[in-house]
Structure formats: structure tokens, C-alpha cells
Design a protein around this motif. Structure first.
Motif, PDB file in Angstrom:
ATOM      1  N   ILE A 173      -5.551   0.309   3.296  1.00  0.00           N
ATOM      2  CA  ILE A 173      -4.874   0.646   4.783  1.00  0.00           C
ATOM      3  C   ILE A 173      -4.262   1.557   4.726  1.00  0.00           C
ATOM      4  O   ILE A 173      -2.749   1.589   3.933  1.00  0.00           O
ATOM      5  N   GLN A 175      -1.385   2.758   6.720  1.00  0.00           N
ATOM      6  CA  GLN A 175      -0.461   2.857   7.484  1.00  0.00           C
ATOM      7  C   GLN A 175       0.779   4.007   7.972  1.00  0.00           C
ATOM      8  O   GLN A 175       1.217   3.671   6.908  1.00  0.00           O
ATOM      9  N   THR A 177       4.515   5.554  10.615  1.00  0.00           N
ATOM     10  CA  THR A 177       5.309   5.572  10.991  1.00  0.00           C
ATOM     11  C   THR A 177       5.981   7.148  11.226  1.00  0.00           C
ATOM     12  O   THR A 177       6.166   7.566  10.380  1.00  0.00           O
ATOM     13  N   VAL A 219       3.232   5.466  15.733  1.00  0.00           N
ATOM     14  CA  VAL A 219       2.318   4.331  14.646  1.00  0.00           C
ATOM     15  C   VAL A 219       0.867   5.054  14.545  1.00  0.00           C
ATOM     16  O   VAL A 219       0.445   5.992  16.307  1.00  0.00           O
ATOM     17  N   GLU A 221      -2.934   4.469  12.218  1.00  0.00           N
ATOM     18  CA  GLU A 221      -3.908   3.979  11.278  1.00  0.00           C
ATOM     19  C   GLU A 221      -4.788   4.455  10.690  1.00  0.00           C
ATOM     20  O   GLU A 221      -5.704   4.575  11.867  1.00  0.00           O
ATOM     21  N   ARG A 223      -8.059   4.095   7.508  1.00  0.00           N
ATOM     22  CA  ARG A 223      -8.831   3.310   6.434  1.00  0.00           C
ATOM     23  C   ARG A 223      -9.132   4.669   5.534  1.00  0.00           C
ATOM     24  O   ARG A 223     -10.062   5.622   5.745  1.00  0.00           O
TER      25      ARG A 223
END
Length: 268
Positions: A173, A175, A177, A219, A221, A223
Motif C-alpha cells: 500500500i 500512501q 501526502t 493525499v 494511495e 497498490r
């Protein structure tokens, strides 16, 4: 996508064109090499310099893996042999300011030579600190104004988990910012930031979902899934709408590269 032209037909067409005809450069989907590119240098507060490199993968479909070694090396070699942090996976087409090599403030008139060899084609590029190569990664007036030098600056990016160890059958994952100065704008509103992921190093294939996306509320995200165990480096490019992802290759701003290290273990 345009229809592919078989190699034999391409040769026949080239040979039968009348003298003086303008030849059209054919697109190659595979089988071509990678040209290393020296982008220029910028300086650090301690007096050292960052020498920036990118590349041009001449293929339109074939990404290439070239391990660090004789086919992917720097001269002088440095402390880790020919490994100066360069990619070993080469995405298609032009990739700009992909990585930097930091050299000391007394580097002077020495040079760095990056060699890449693929498909029987060996190419080199030489980097130096000659003043003509000085560039600015921190600011540009594109999308801003010429009165204020800091009118458009790169995004600040943070990968929330820059190192992970996962099982082969589990996704990583990713992620991030990101914050930006709100420039450039279109119709009075920020264009907005975009993120794109790619494999930088690693033994297997990597699939990203999504590979590219708009950053919403600072943000994003994604995979990443892997075809083989091993150690990988993934690179994210976050663009504010005026840089590389926007197609503005004449500029060195405003996008930011960030990397994540993923160790993939065999599934039990």
C-alpha cells in the motif's frame, strides 16, 4: 494506436523512395537501446553539487531492465563500484531528471560518464559542472510571474511508509501526502497535482493500481503487486501541472521525485 509497420516492409519502403524524398522516422516498439541524458547541475547549501541525469528509452512499448554493471555504470565508479543510484528499470520514452549524483564542492573540472548498453547499442553521456549546465530545480516562472522568482515552486512530497516488507501474494500500500503553492492556475483555480508511479529497480514486474492519478486534498494511495520476490525501489513523480507530467520538458521544475523501498518475501 497506429498500426505497426513490419521491419521488412519498412526496409522496402525506404529503398524504393525516390532520391531526395524526405524519410519519416519510424517508431520502434521494441529492440532499441537507451540513451543516457545529462540534465545539468544545481548546488546544495554545504557547497556540494547535484548532477542530474535522465534517459531516453527509444522504444515505444518495451521497458528495459539493465543491471548495474558493465552495461549500466558510472566512471569514475565511486564508493559502490559503478553504482551511483541510477535506475536499473527504464520506462519507455523520455524520462527527465530521474536521479541525481551528489559530488563534493571541490569536484572542479572533473566529469561523470554514464554508460548504458542494450540491444547491442552502447551509449554514453558526460556530465560536468561547467556553468552552462547550471539549472534550477526549485523555481520557475511558468504558471507564475516574472516579478517574483518564487512564483511557482515544486510540491513537497512525503511517502508515509517509505520502507515495507510484504509477502509476494500481498500488495504494497503506497500512501503519499503532498502540498503545493497552488500554481499554476487555470481560470483562476489551481491545475492540481498528479502522481505517477513506476518501477525504478527490482527483479520482477510491478503492477500499480492506479499507475497515475490526481492528488485529492493532498493525499493519494496506490497498490503495487509484484511478480517475483526480491528488493524493489519504486519511484513516484508528483507534478503540479507545470512540469514533466504536463509535457514541459524544457523546464526542470516543478515536480518532485520520491522513492519507496519494498522487500518482497516468498509467500509461505
Amino acid at each position: 494506436m497506429p498500426k505497426r509497420l513490419p521491419g521488412a516492409i519498412a526496409i522496402v519502403l525506404a529503398c524504393t523512395l525516390p532520391a531526395g524524398s524526405q524519410l519519416v522516422q519510424l517508431r520502434h516498439w521494441s529492440g532499441q537501446g537507451v540513451a543516457p541524458v545529462y540534465e545539468g547541475f544545481d548546488s546544495n547549501p554545504d557547497g556540494s553539487f547535484n548532477m542530474w541525469f535522465g534517459y531516453m528509452n527509444r522504444n515505444y512499448e518495451e521497458a528495459l531492465d539493465i543491471a548495474v554493471g558493465p552495461a549500466n555504470s558510472f566512471e569514475p565508479a565511486g564508493a559502490n563500484g559503478g553504482d551511483r543510484g541510477q535506475p536499473t528499470h527504464f520506462l519507455i520514452r523520455r524520462q527527465k531528471d530521474v536521479f541525481k549524483v551528489t559530488v563534493p564542492k571541490d569536484f572542479g573540472d572533473r566529469t561523470l560518464v554514464w554508460t548504458l548498453a542494450a540491444h547491442g547499442q552502447t551509449q554514453q553521456v558526460t556530465g560536468s559542472l561547467k556553468p552552462v549546465w547550471m539549472i534550477d530545480h526549485q523555481r520557475t516562472t511558468r504558471g507564475g510571474n516574472i516579478e517574483t522568482i518564487n512564483s511557482n515552486t515544486p510540491p513537497a512530497v512525503k511517502i508515509l511508509q517509505p520502507e515495507q516488507t510484504i509477502a509476494l501474494n500481498a500488495p504494497a500500500i503506497l500512501q503519499i501526502t503532498a502540498t503545493d503553492d497552488g500554481l499554476p492556475q487555470r481560470r483562476g483555480k489551481p491545475v492540481g497535482m498528479t502522481i505517477a508511479w513506476g518501477k525504478y529497480r527490482g527483479p520482477g514486474n510491478v503492477t500499480f493500481d492506479p499507475v497515475e492519478a490526481k492528488i485529492v486534498d493532498g493525499v493519494a494511495e496506490a497498490r503495487a503487486t509484484f511478480s517475483a520476490p526480491g528488493e524493489y525501489i519504486l519511484q513516484a513523480v508528483v507534478d503540479d501541472g507545470s512540469g514533466e507530467l504536463a509535457g514541459n520538458f524544457g523546464y526542470h521544475c516543478c515536480w518532485t521525485n520520491a522513492q519507496a523501498k519494498i522487500v518482497v518475501k516468498e509467500s509461505k
